[in-house]
Design a protein around this motif. Sequence first.
Motif, PDB file in Angstrom:
ATOM      1  N   ARG B   9     -11.545  -4.786  -4.979  1.00 15.48           N
ATOM      2  CA  ARG B   9     -10.440  -5.536  -5.590  1.00 15.48           C
ATOM      3  C   ARG B   9      -9.116  -5.185  -4.899  1.00 15.48           C
ATOM      4  O   ARG B   9      -8.290  -6.042  -4.639  1.00 15.48           O
ATOM      5  CB  ARG B   9     -10.365  -5.198  -7.087  1.00 15.48           C
ATOM      6  CG  ARG B   9      -9.376  -6.041  -7.876  1.00 15.48           C
ATOM      7  CD  ARG B   9      -9.642  -5.945  -9.369  1.00 15.48           C
ATOM      8  NE  ARG B   9      -9.759  -4.571  -9.839  1.00 15.48           N
ATOM      9  CZ  ARG B   9      -8.720  -3.773 -10.139  1.00 15.48           C
ATOM     10  NH1 ARG B   9      -7.502  -4.238 -10.019  1.00 15.48           N
ATOM     11  NH2 ARG B   9      -8.913  -2.549 -10.577  1.00 15.48           N
ATOM     12  N   ARG B  10      -8.968  -3.909  -4.557  1.00 13.31           N
ATOM     13  CA  ARG B  10      -7.717  -3.498  -3.902  1.00 13.31           C
ATOM     14  C   ARG B  10      -7.635  -4.055  -2.473  1.00 13.31           C
ATOM     15  O   ARG B  10      -6.560  -4.420  -2.012  1.00 13.31           O
ATOM     16  CB  ARG B  10      -7.598  -1.971  -3.910  1.00 13.31           C
ATOM     17  CG  ARG B  10      -7.271  -1.482  -5.309  1.00 13.31           C
ATOM     18  CD  ARG B  10      -7.254   0.002  -5.447  1.00 13.31           C
ATOM     19  NE  ARG B  10      -6.721   0.387  -6.745  1.00 13.31           N
ATOM     20  CZ  ARG B  10      -7.001   1.512  -7.369  1.00 13.31           C
ATOM     21  NH1 ARG B  10      -7.837   2.384  -6.826  1.00 13.31           N
ATOM     22  NH2 ARG B  10      -6.464   1.786  -8.540  1.00 13.31           N
ATOM     23  N   TYR B  11      -8.785  -4.084  -1.800  1.00 11.54           N
ATOM     24  CA  TYR B  11      -8.790  -4.687  -0.462  1.00 11.54           C
ATOM     25  C   TYR B  11      -8.423  -6.173  -0.569  1.00 11.54           C
ATOM     26  O   TYR B  11      -7.660  -6.699   0.241  1.00 11.54           O
ATOM     27  CB  TYR B  11     -10.161  -4.566   0.191  1.00 11.54           C
ATOM     28  CG  TYR B  11     -10.423  -3.232   0.871  1.00 11.54           C
ATOM     29  CD1 TYR B  11      -9.452  -2.635   1.678  1.00 11.54           C
ATOM     30  CD2 TYR B  11     -11.650  -2.587   0.728  1.00 11.54           C
ATOM     31  CE1 TYR B  11      -9.703  -1.414   2.299  1.00 11.54           C
ATOM     32  CE2 TYR B  11     -11.904  -1.379   1.346  1.00 11.54           C
ATOM     33  CZ  TYR B  11     -10.933  -0.799   2.135  1.00 11.54           C
ATOM     34  OH  TYR B  11     -11.176   0.404   2.757  1.00 11.54           O
ATOM     35  N   ARG B  12      -8.981  -6.836  -1.568  1.00 12.85           N
ATOM     36  CA  ARG B  12      -8.696  -8.276  -1.713  1.00 12.85           C
ATOM     37  C   ARG B  12      -7.210  -8.502  -2.000  1.00 12.85           C
ATOM     38  O   ARG B  12      -6.633  -9.490  -1.577  1.00 12.85           O
ATOM     39  CB  ARG B  12      -9.552  -8.898  -2.822  1.00 12.85           C
ATOM     40  CG  ARG B  12     -11.005  -9.081  -2.397  1.00 12.85           C
ATOM     41  CD  ARG B  12     -11.786  -9.978  -3.336  1.00 12.85           C
ATOM     42  NE  ARG B  12     -13.197  -9.976  -2.979  1.00 12.85           N
ATOM     43  CZ  ARG B  12     -13.747 -10.739  -2.031  1.00 12.85           C
ATOM     44  NH1 ARG B  12     -12.981 -11.581  -1.362  1.00 12.85           N
ATOM     45  NH2 ARG B  12     -15.029 -10.661  -1.757  1.00 12.85           N
ATOM     46  N   ARG B  13      -6.605  -7.570  -2.721  1.00  8.66           N
ATOM     47  CA  ARG B  13      -5.173  -7.692  -2.988  1.00  8.66           C
ATOM     48  C   ARG B  13      -4.387  -7.617  -1.666  1.00  8.66           C
ATOM     49  O   ARG B  13      -3.442  -8.362  -1.451  1.00  8.66           O
ATOM     50  CB  ARG B  13      -4.739  -6.555  -3.923  1.00  8.66           C
ATOM     51  CG  ARG B  13      -3.594  -6.943  -4.820  1.00  8.66           C
ATOM     52  CD  ARG B  13      -3.264  -5.844  -5.788  1.00  8.66           C
ATOM     53  NE  ARG B  13      -4.238  -5.680  -6.852  1.00  8.66           N
ATOM     54  CZ  ARG B  13      -4.397  -4.568  -7.557  1.00  8.66           C
ATOM     55  NH1 ARG B  13      -3.650  -3.523  -7.316  1.00  8.66           N
ATOM     56  NH2 ARG B  13      -5.293  -4.495  -8.502  1.00  8.66           N
ATOM     57  N   CYS B  16      -4.258 -10.759   0.452  1.00  7.35           N
ATOM     58  CA  CYS B  16      -3.335 -11.837   0.060  1.00  7.35           C
ATOM     59  C   CYS B  16      -2.218 -12.020   1.084  1.00  7.35           C
ATOM     60  O   CYS B  16      -1.559 -13.060   1.101  1.00  7.35           O
ATOM     61  CB  CYS B  16      -2.711 -11.547  -1.306  1.00  7.35           C
ATOM     62  SG  CYS B  16      -3.897 -11.692  -2.618  1.00  7.35           S
ATOM     63  N   TRP B  17      -1.987 -11.010   1.917  1.00  3.16           N
ATOM     64  CA  TRP B  17      -0.923 -11.114   2.919  1.00  3.16           C
ATOM     65  C   TRP B  17      -1.343 -11.979   4.103  1.00  3.16           C
ATOM     66  O   TRP B  17      -0.511 -12.324   4.940  1.00  3.16           O
ATOM     67  CB  TRP B  17      -0.512  -9.713   3.407  1.00  3.16           C
ATOM     68  CG  TRP B  17       0.183  -8.939   2.333  1.00  3.16           C
ATOM     69  CD1 TRP B  17      -0.397  -8.079   1.450  1.00  3.16           C
ATOM     70  CD2 TRP B  17       1.567  -8.967   1.995  1.00  3.16           C
ATOM     71  NE1 TRP B  17       0.541  -7.579   0.584  1.00  3.16           N
ATOM     72  CE2 TRP B  17       1.763  -8.107   0.910  1.00  3.16           C
ATOM     73  CE3 TRP B  17       2.678  -9.648   2.517  1.00  3.16           C
ATOM     74  CZ2 TRP B  17       3.007  -7.903   0.318  1.00  3.16           C
ATOM     75  CZ3 TRP B  17       3.912  -9.447   1.934  1.00  3.16           C
ATOM     76  CH2 TRP B  17       4.069  -8.582   0.856  1.00  3.16           C
ATOM     77  N   ARG B  23      -7.780 -16.534   5.311  1.00  4.20           N
ATOM     78  CA  ARG B  23      -8.522 -15.942   4.185  1.00  4.20           C
ATOM     79  C   ARG B  23      -9.755 -16.766   3.872  1.00  4.20           C
ATOM     80  O   ARG B  23     -10.835 -16.222   3.631  1.00  4.20           O
ATOM     81  CB  ARG B  23      -7.632 -15.878   2.947  1.00  4.20           C
ATOM     82  CG  ARG B  23      -6.654 -14.743   2.971  1.00  4.20           C
ATOM     83  CD  ARG B  23      -6.346 -14.229   1.573  1.00  4.20           C
ATOM     84  NE  ARG B  23      -5.977 -15.257   0.634  1.00  4.20           N
ATOM     85  CZ  ARG B  23      -4.760 -15.753   0.496  1.00  4.20           C
ATOM     86  NH1 ARG B  23      -3.790 -15.328   1.286  1.00  4.20           N
ATOM     87  NH2 ARG B  23      -4.499 -16.675  -0.402  1.00  4.20           N
ATOM     88  N   GLU B  27     -12.061 -13.915   4.786  1.00  2.22           N
ATOM     89  CA  GLU B  27     -11.846 -12.859   3.794  1.00  2.22           C
ATOM     90  C   GLU B  27     -13.141 -12.131   3.438  1.00  2.22           C
ATOM     91  O   GLU B  27     -13.191 -10.888   3.477  1.00  2.22           O
ATOM     92  CB  GLU B  27     -11.208 -13.435   2.522  1.00  2.22           C
ATOM     93  CG  GLU B  27     -10.997 -12.338   1.477  1.00  2.22           C
ATOM     94  CD  GLU B  27     -10.087 -12.759   0.338  1.00  2.22           C
ATOM     95  OE1 GLU B  27      -9.386 -13.767   0.479  1.00  2.22           O
ATOM     96  OE2 GLU B  27     -10.106 -12.064  -0.693  1.00  2.22           O
ATOM     97  N   ARG B  44      -9.571   3.661  -3.165  1.00  4.02           N
ATOM     98  CA  ARG B  44      -8.379   2.889  -2.775  1.00  4.02           C
ATOM     99  C   ARG B  44      -8.213   2.926  -1.259  1.00  4.02           C
ATOM    100  O   ARG B  44      -8.598   3.907  -0.616  1.00  4.02           O
ATOM    101  CB  ARG B  44      -7.130   3.406  -3.477  1.00  4.02           C
ATOM    102  CG  ARG B  44      -6.752   4.825  -3.159  1.00  4.02           C
ATOM    103  CD  ARG B  44      -5.459   5.221  -3.862  1.00  4.02           C
ATOM    104  NE  ARG B  44      -5.602   5.271  -5.312  1.00  4.02           N
ATOM    105  CZ  ARG B  44      -4.927   4.510  -6.154  1.00  4.02           C
ATOM    106  NH1 ARG B  44      -4.067   3.621  -5.677  1.00  4.02           N
ATOM    107  NH2 ARG B  44      -5.095   4.613  -7.451  1.00  4.02           N
ATOM    108  N   SER B  50      -3.998   0.419   4.987  1.00  2.00           N
ATOM    109  CA  SER B  50      -3.165  -0.627   4.360  1.00  2.00           C
ATOM    110  C   SER B  50      -2.147  -1.158   5.356  1.00  2.00           C
ATOM    111  O   SER B  50      -1.972  -2.373   5.506  1.00  2.00           O
ATOM    112  CB  SER B  50      -2.428  -0.073   3.135  1.00  2.00           C
ATOM    113  OG  SER B  50      -3.353   0.442   2.222  1.00  2.00           O
TER     114      SER B  50
END
Lengths: 114, 334
Positions: B9-13, B16-17, B23, B27, B44, B50
Amino acid sequence: MSDGTLREPTFLILTALAAGAQHGYGIMTDVHQISGGRVKLRAGTLYAALDRLSAEGMVEPDRDEIVDGRHRRYYRLTPPGAKRLAAEVERLRANTSAAAARLSLRPALAGGAA
Amino acid sequence: MTGADVLERRYRRLMCWYPAGHRREHEDEMIGVLMSAARSGQRRPGPGESVNLLWGAAQIRLRMALASAADPGWRDSLAIVSVILPLLYLLADAIPPAMIWYRDSGSTGPLLSLAELHGLLSALIFSDPLGRGALVPLILVILVLCRCRRAAALLAAAVVIFYLAYMTVHGYYQYLGPQVILVLCAAALEIAALTASPGPRRGLQLMTSKRWACASAAGTAAGIAAGLDLRFADQFWQELIVGVLVAVITATMALTSPMSRRILVLLAAPVYYYTILNVMPTMGPLRNTLTDTPLAALILLGVLAISRRSLRRPGDMSPPKADGQSGPGSSQSA
């Protein structure tokens, strides 16, 4: 297609694809291996490079697979990509030959370690 | 939710960039790669990872932006803008002083006397203390219609240099307001349109009667709208009429063709500033808020983002063949 010098990650990605199609994670591990553990590609770098190389016509998607519920896309080198890699190899070879020839003229190195 | 789910979920967030098209195409594949490369028990993305993903997104966005600029559709749109913008500039600068002159001169007949003509030309040419008026746009229009691309670009550059020099000499803060931003913005766009496109020659080739009609309608509407306060005592009705007019022109251009939509996007900044400054004169504090640069930039970015949906072309990374040749042994997966 750019005719400039290939940056190392690009060179290594094209090298990883030279022997056949690979998926993203495969390219990452192969690049790590080819570079003797020196270059560790991250996903952001890899996909930015693949995006650019695709736009330049040097790589293209080969096929898709689903493995353990995960989407995998394989990429392959295109003929222009192979030609570009060969040209870069030739350029590096000429440079290394010239460097080796010049170094051999140095007495301290010609006979081995200084 | 397992640790792997949280990490995904954090990777998918972070994904978004990336541009929406990228994507859609990549994605799931990238998430697969990221999850394969993740350490056991990782919950994380690391800071380096990141930053690398954000940098990758920025590189892809930049490449796409540069590719869009080289797109023949955009180059043709810029060529049309190089013709339309000086015309709009001329109409918007000429009609209000002409209407003021008409009101003050007391002229009644359809034909002007020599003295009246002189008065009108003076009003048009010397209508502004900063030396604006209709003279510069008039010369620009003549140069563009004569297809003198380089001379037109030099004149537009001279306008920018003049303004910057004037402000440097007399103090930036006194003059650097939305009105000056509008002129600089229009001049900079004209320079870009003249230098980054095939130029007015191509623009005039592409200017079909329909496009000429649209440009004339938009220009006349903009000019008349600015002078409407001379005709309507009630500001509410003036702004309502102008608002409807601008909305109709915008909607017509947005609906007609991709070329019109591109022109609309390119003209968004000067039209926005012009509308807020000259067409909505009674908005008071709201007008000042809307012309503040950060808010204006946000609004214009919003216009661009919405427009990109209809302007987007297929991505450069073509979709893979759905040929199902994924049998074992056909790959060198690591």
